[in-house]
Design a protein around this motif. Structure first.
Motif, short mmCIF file in Angstrom:
data_model
loop_
_atom_site.label_atom_id
_atom_site.label_comp_id
_atom_site.label_asym_id
_atom_site.label_seq_id
_atom_site.Cartn_x
_atom_site.Cartn_y
_atom_site.Cartn_z
N ASP A 1 0.76 -1.04 0.32
CA ASP A 1 0.15 0.47 0.13
C ASP A 1 0.88 1.18 0.05
O ASP A 1 0.36 2.23 -0.43
CB ASP A 1 -1.10 0.12 1.43
N LEU A 2 2.19 0.88 0.25
CA LEU A 2 2.72 2.01 0.94
C LEU A 2 2.74 2.64 -0.74
O LEU A 2 3.65 4.42 -0.85
CB LEU A 2 3.95 2.09 1.98
N PRO A 3 4.36 2.25 -1.72
CA PRO A 3 4.01 2.71 -2.24
C PRO A 3 3.05 3.59 -3.76
O PRO A 3 3.58 4.99 -4.38
CB PRO A 3 4.69 1.55 -3.14
N VAL A 4 2.10 2.98 -3.58
CA VAL A 4 0.76 3.42 -4.01
C VAL A 4 0.67 5.35 -3.77
O VAL A 4 0.35 6.10 -3.96
CB VAL A 4 -0.73 3.05 -3.91
N LEU A 5 0.62 4.58 -1.84
CA LEU A 5 0.64 6.68 -1.35
C LEU A 5 2.07 7.65 -2.03
O LEU A 5 1.57 8.27 -2.34
CB LEU A 5 0.50 6.17 0.52
N ILE A 6 2.80 6.79 -1.95
CA ILE A 6 4.03 8.28 -2.11
C ILE A 6 3.56 8.12 -4.03
O ILE A 6 4.13 9.34 -3.81
CB ILE A 6 4.78 7.45 -2.18
N ARG A 7 3.06 7.43 -5.18
CA ARG A 7 3.03 7.41 -6.07
C ARG A 7 2.04 8.85 -6.18
O ARG A 7 1.87 9.39 -7.30
CB ARG A 7 3.08 5.94 -7.14
N VAL A 8 0.79 8.51 -5.54
CA VAL A 8 -0.30 10.08 -5.17
C VAL A 8 0.03 10.80 -4.95
O VAL A 8 -0.33 11.95 -6.26
CB VAL A 8 -1.16 9.17 -4.80
N VAL A 9 1.49 11.29 -3.63
CA VAL A 9 1.79 12.23 -3.42
C VAL A 9 3.23 12.93 -5.07
O VAL A 9 3.05 14.37 -4.92
CB VAL A 9 2.45 12.42 -1.92
N ARG A 10 4.01 12.27 -5.32
CA ARG A 10 4.60 12.48 -6.59
C ARG A 10 3.84 12.91 -7.23
O ARG A 10 4.28 13.97 -7.50
CB ARG A 10 5.56 11.12 -6.94
N ALA A 11 2.48 12.25 -8.36
CA ALA A 11 1.96 12.40 -8.86
C ALA A 11 1.33 13.93 -9.13
O ALA A 11 1.04 15.13 -9.90
CB ALA A 11 0.97 11.97 -9.87
N TYR A 12 1.02 14.36 -7.53
CA TYR A 12 -0.28 15.47 -7.33
C TYR A 12 1.09 16.15 -7.47
O TYR A 12 0.77 17.35 -7.86
CB TYR A 12 -0.51 15.15 -5.97
N ALA A 13 2.22 16.35 -6.42
CA ALA A 13 3.10 17.29 -6.86
C ALA A 13 4.08 17.93 -8.05
O ALA A 13 3.54 19.12 -8.28
CB ALA A 13 4.74 17.14 -5.75
N ARG A 14 3.71 17.20 -8.43
CA ARG A 14 4.64 17.40 -10.02
C ARG A 14 3.64 18.29 -11.11
O ARG A 14 3.70 18.47 -11.85
CB ARG A 14 4.74 16.04 -11.52
N GLY A 15 2.13 17.95 -10.62
CA GLY A 15 0.44 18.61 -11.00
C GLY A 15 0.28 17.51 -12.23
O GLY A 15 -1.04 18.37 -13.17
N ASP A 16 0.38 16.43 -12.48
CA ASP A 16 0.59 15.60 -12.79
C ASP A 16 -1.35 14.84 -12.99
O ASP A 16 -1.79 14.74 -13.59
CB ASP A 16 1.24 14.31 -13.32
#
Length: 138
Positions: free
Chosen positions: A45-60
């Motif tokens: 589960d943790l990788p999904v949370l990290i990926r969503v934060v990264r995608a949000y931060a990039r504006g993607d």
């Protein structure tokens, strides 16, 4: 829930700052990899949370509701905190509370996380692979 709510104010501040989001995701990814054997059930589960934060931060990916982003950020802050309910340095039980908090976040945001994963699957495969590895360009 009480442990998670302690981090909400900081999470709101961090969620509003893309630089902080990127650093948070990077630190969470590092800790996850360093303690892969200890984190047990949150390993998936943790990788999904990290990926969503990264995608949000990039504006993607901005389809995530603000409240959901703040909840995810609070969960990651809790995961990174050395001063939580059960200190991570304690063998075996040190990550039990982290797993409970991350599990609470994932269960509470299941629909939002599924929508993000569906969005991810729609991305070009090379970009998706880099997101999963945390190497997408900032």
């Amino acid at each position: 829930r009480r442990g998670l709510s302690r981090f909400r104010r900081r999470a709101e501040r961090d969620a509003a700052d893309t630089g902080r989001l990127k650093r948070l995701a990077g630190r969470a990814s590092e800790k996850m990899h360093e303690h892969r054997d200890q984190i047990g059930e949150i390993r998936d589960d943790l990788p999904v949370l990290i990926r969503v934060v990264r995608a949000y931060a990039r504006g993607d990916y901005r389809a995530l509701p603000w409240r959901s982003l703040v909840t995810i950020v609070a969960g990651l802050i809790y995961f990174l905190s050395p001063v939580d309910l059960i200190p991570d340095v304690l063998p075996v039980i040190g990550y039990v509370d982290d797993a409970a908090v991350i599990g609470l976040v994932v269960r509470g945001l299941r629909g939002d996380l599924r929508a993000f994963q569906a969005w991810e699957r729609g991305q070009p495969s090379g970009l998706l692979a880099r997101w999963r590895e945390g190497r997408a360009s900032e």
